[in-house]
Design a protein around this motif. Structure first.
Motif, PDB file in Angstrom:
ATOM      1  N   PRO A   1       0.239  -3.832   6.742  1.00  0.00           N
ATOM      2  CA  PRO A   1      -0.918  -4.868   6.888  1.00  0.00           C
ATOM      3  C   PRO A   1      -0.375  -6.073   5.885  1.00  0.00           C
ATOM      4  CG  PRO A   1      -1.754  -3.144   5.535  1.00  0.00           C
ATOM      5  CD  PRO A   1      -0.548  -2.479   5.814  1.00  0.00           C
ATOM      6  N   ASP A   2       0.560  -6.003   5.010  1.00  0.00           N
ATOM      7  CA  ASP A   2       1.104  -7.049   3.950  1.00  0.00           C
ATOM      8  C   ASP A   2       2.547  -7.563   4.236  1.00  0.00           C
ATOM      9  OD1 ASP A   2      -1.197  -6.189   2.444  1.00  0.00           O
ATOM     10  OD2 ASP A   2      -0.056  -4.495   1.963  1.00  0.00           O
ATOM     11  N   ALA A   3       2.845  -7.437   5.537  1.00  0.00           N
ATOM     12  CA  ALA A   3       3.935  -8.299   5.856  1.00  0.00           C
ATOM     13  C   ALA A   3       3.932  -9.781   6.229  1.00  0.00           C
ATOM     14  CB  ALA A   3       4.640  -7.446   7.296  1.00  0.00           C
ATOM     15  N   PRO A   4       4.992 -10.357   5.868  1.00  0.00           N
ATOM     16  CA  PRO A   4       6.019 -10.136   5.097  1.00  0.00           C
ATOM     17  C   PRO A   4       5.820 -10.300   3.742  1.00  0.00           C
ATOM     18  CG  PRO A   4       6.338 -12.482   5.702  1.00  0.00           C
ATOM     19  CD  PRO A   4       4.675 -12.191   6.461  1.00  0.00           C
ATOM     20  N   ASN A   5       4.621 -10.675   3.276  1.00  0.00           N
ATOM     21  CA  ASN A   5       4.168 -11.322   1.842  1.00  0.00           C
ATOM     22  C   ASN A   5       2.874 -10.757   1.601  1.00  0.00           C
ATOM     23  OD1 ASN A   5       3.408 -12.572  -0.325  1.00  0.00           O
ATOM     24  ND2 ASN A   5       4.675 -13.944  -0.297  1.00  0.00           N
TER      25      ASN A   5
ATOM     26  N   PRO B   1       0.073 -12.677   4.640  1.00  0.00           N
ATOM     27  CA  PRO B   1       0.764 -11.505   5.501  1.00  0.00           C
ATOM     28  C   PRO B   1       0.443 -11.905   6.869  1.00  0.00           C
ATOM     29  CG  PRO B   1      -1.624 -11.068   4.821  1.00  0.00           C
ATOM     30  CD  PRO B   1      -1.131 -12.507   3.934  1.00  0.00           C
ATOM     31  N   ASN B   2       1.346 -13.266   7.250  1.00  0.00           N
ATOM     32  CA  ASN B   2       1.276 -13.881   8.673  1.00  0.00           C
ATOM     33  C   ASN B   2       1.863 -12.976   9.570  1.00  0.00           C
ATOM     34  OD1 ASN B   2       3.792 -14.484   8.035  1.00  0.00           O
ATOM     35  ND2 ASN B   2       3.499 -16.617   7.694  1.00  0.00           N
ATOM     36  N   LEU B   3       2.644 -11.703   9.486  1.00  0.00           N
ATOM     37  CA  LEU B   3       3.213 -10.728  10.400  1.00  0.00           C
ATOM     38  C   LEU B   3       2.273  -9.694  10.532  1.00  0.00           C
ATOM     39  CD1 LEU B   3       6.922 -11.179   9.775  1.00  0.00           C
ATOM     40  CD2 LEU B   3       5.543 -12.593  11.345  1.00  0.00           C
TER      41      LEU B   3
ATOM     42  N   THR C   1      10.312  -7.261   0.600  1.00  0.00           N
ATOM     43  CA  THR C   1      11.105  -8.142  -0.329  1.00  0.00           C
ATOM     44  C   THR C   1      10.380  -8.864  -1.348  1.00  0.00           C
ATOM     45  OG1 THR C   1      10.689  -9.984   1.468  1.00  0.00           O
ATOM     46  CG2 THR C   1      12.644  -8.604   1.616  1.00  0.00           C
ATOM     47  N   VAL C   2       8.838  -8.907  -1.079  1.00  0.00           N
ATOM     48  CA  VAL C   2       8.041  -9.358  -1.889  1.00  0.00           C
ATOM     49  C   VAL C   2       6.736  -8.761  -2.236  1.00  0.00           C
ATOM     50  CG1 VAL C   2       6.725 -11.534  -2.487  1.00  0.00           C
ATOM     51  CG2 VAL C   2       9.042 -11.823  -1.584  1.00  0.00           C
ATOM     52  N   GLY C   3       6.544  -8.419  -3.197  1.00  0.00           N
ATOM     53  CA  GLY C   3       5.072  -7.812  -3.695  1.00  0.00           C
ATOM     54  C   GLY C   3       4.931  -6.398  -3.307  1.00  0.00           C
ATOM     55  N   ILE C   4       3.881  -6.051  -3.738  1.00  0.00           N
ATOM     56  CA  ILE C   4       3.605  -4.357  -3.472  1.00  0.00           C
ATOM     57  C   ILE C   4       2.865  -4.369  -1.754  1.00  0.00           C
ATOM     58  CG2 ILE C   4       2.171  -2.492  -4.128  1.00  0.00           C
ATOM     59  CD1 ILE C   4       2.349  -3.273  -6.845  1.00  0.00           C
TER      60      ILE C   4
ATOM     61  N   LYS D   1      10.037  -3.583  -3.462  1.00  0.00           N
ATOM     62  CA  LYS D   1      11.571  -3.562  -3.484  1.00  0.00           C
ATOM     63  C   LYS D   1      11.846  -2.569  -4.916  1.00  0.00           C
ATOM     64  CE  LYS D   1      12.027  -7.653  -5.854  1.00  0.00           C
ATOM     65  NZ  LYS D   1      12.873  -9.195  -5.716  1.00  0.00           N
ATOM     66  N   GLU D   2      12.996  -2.337  -4.495  1.00  0.00           N
ATOM     67  CA  GLU D   2      13.806  -1.193  -5.367  1.00  0.00           C
ATOM     68  C   GLU D   2      13.657  -1.577  -6.920  1.00  0.00           C
ATOM     69  OE1 GLU D   2      14.752   2.701  -5.087  1.00  0.00           O
ATOM     70  OE2 GLU D   2      14.851   1.394  -3.349  1.00  0.00           O
ATOM     71  N   LEU D   3      13.613  -2.637  -7.339  1.00  0.00           N
ATOM     72  CA  LEU D   3      13.808  -2.963  -8.769  1.00  0.00           C
ATOM     73  C   LEU D   3      12.513  -3.885  -9.018  1.00  0.00           C
ATOM     74  CD1 LEU D   3      17.562  -3.680  -9.216  1.00  0.00           C
ATOM     75  CD2 LEU D   3      16.335  -1.856 -10.143  1.00  0.00           C
TER      76      LEU D   3
END
Length: 176
Positions: free
Chosen positions: A71-75, A79-81, A113-116, A165-167
């Motif tokens: 529910p948080d895509a893409p950010n 979250p517009n996706l 890619t961005v955020g949790i 993201k991983e790091l």
């Protein structure tokens, strides 16, 4: 104060689902057999392959649909996706797992890619076999609308995990 439902605290109830009562067990575990609890933190490398999913129930003639959404895509702040559909398995017999069902939308591993991001597994009881079909898209999926279209009613179980993201550490470090 009574214990608060982690699905409410994590805003899964409201952002993705309406309040419901869990009536069937749902166990989700990724490599290493560590079961996912609500709010577990995982990295993309830990969720690259589809998880093992075991469901309960007692009537072997009952079938279930499992939906996995972000529910948080893409950010998470935009979250517009949302909701992004990562996985859809139908016709899962009670007391088995996703391996016994029909994978109608193949598993797409989380790669935020961005955020949790929250990744939510939702289990619905089907009215019968072969009564649920794949949508034509993954982005802007709506779990509530999907359940209404296929007369799935309220969920019978749900669990979610968090992933970044991983790091991921606030974006202060660059990978070298």
């Amino acid at each position: 104060m009574a214990n608060r439902d982690p699905l409410v605290v994590g805003r899964v109830i409201s952002d993705v689902l309406d309040p419901f009562t869990k009536t069937v067990s749902l166990k989700v575990s990724y490599t290493g057999n560590r079961a996912i609890n609500n709010g577990t933190d995982l990295r993309p490398s830990q969720v690259a392959n589809s998880p093992r999913v075991e469901i309960g129930g007692d009537d072997l003639r009952t079938f279930y649909t499992l939906v996995m959404v972000d529910p948080d895509a893409p950010n998470p702040s935009e979250p517009n996706l949302k909701e992004y559909l990562h996985w859809l398995v139908t016709d899962i017999p009670a007391t088995t797992g996703t391996g016994f069902g029909q994978e109608v939308m193949c598993y797409e591993s989380p790669r935020p890619t961005v955020g949790i991001h929250r990744y939510v597994f939702v289990l619905f009881r089907q009215l019968g076999r072969q009564t649920v079909y794949a949508p034509g898209w993954r982005h802007n999926f709506n779990t509530r609308d999907f359940a209404e279209i296929y007369n799935l009613g309220l969920p019978v179980a749900a669990v979610y995990f968090n992933c970044q993201k991983e790091l991921g550490c606030g974006g202060r470090r660059s990978s070298t």
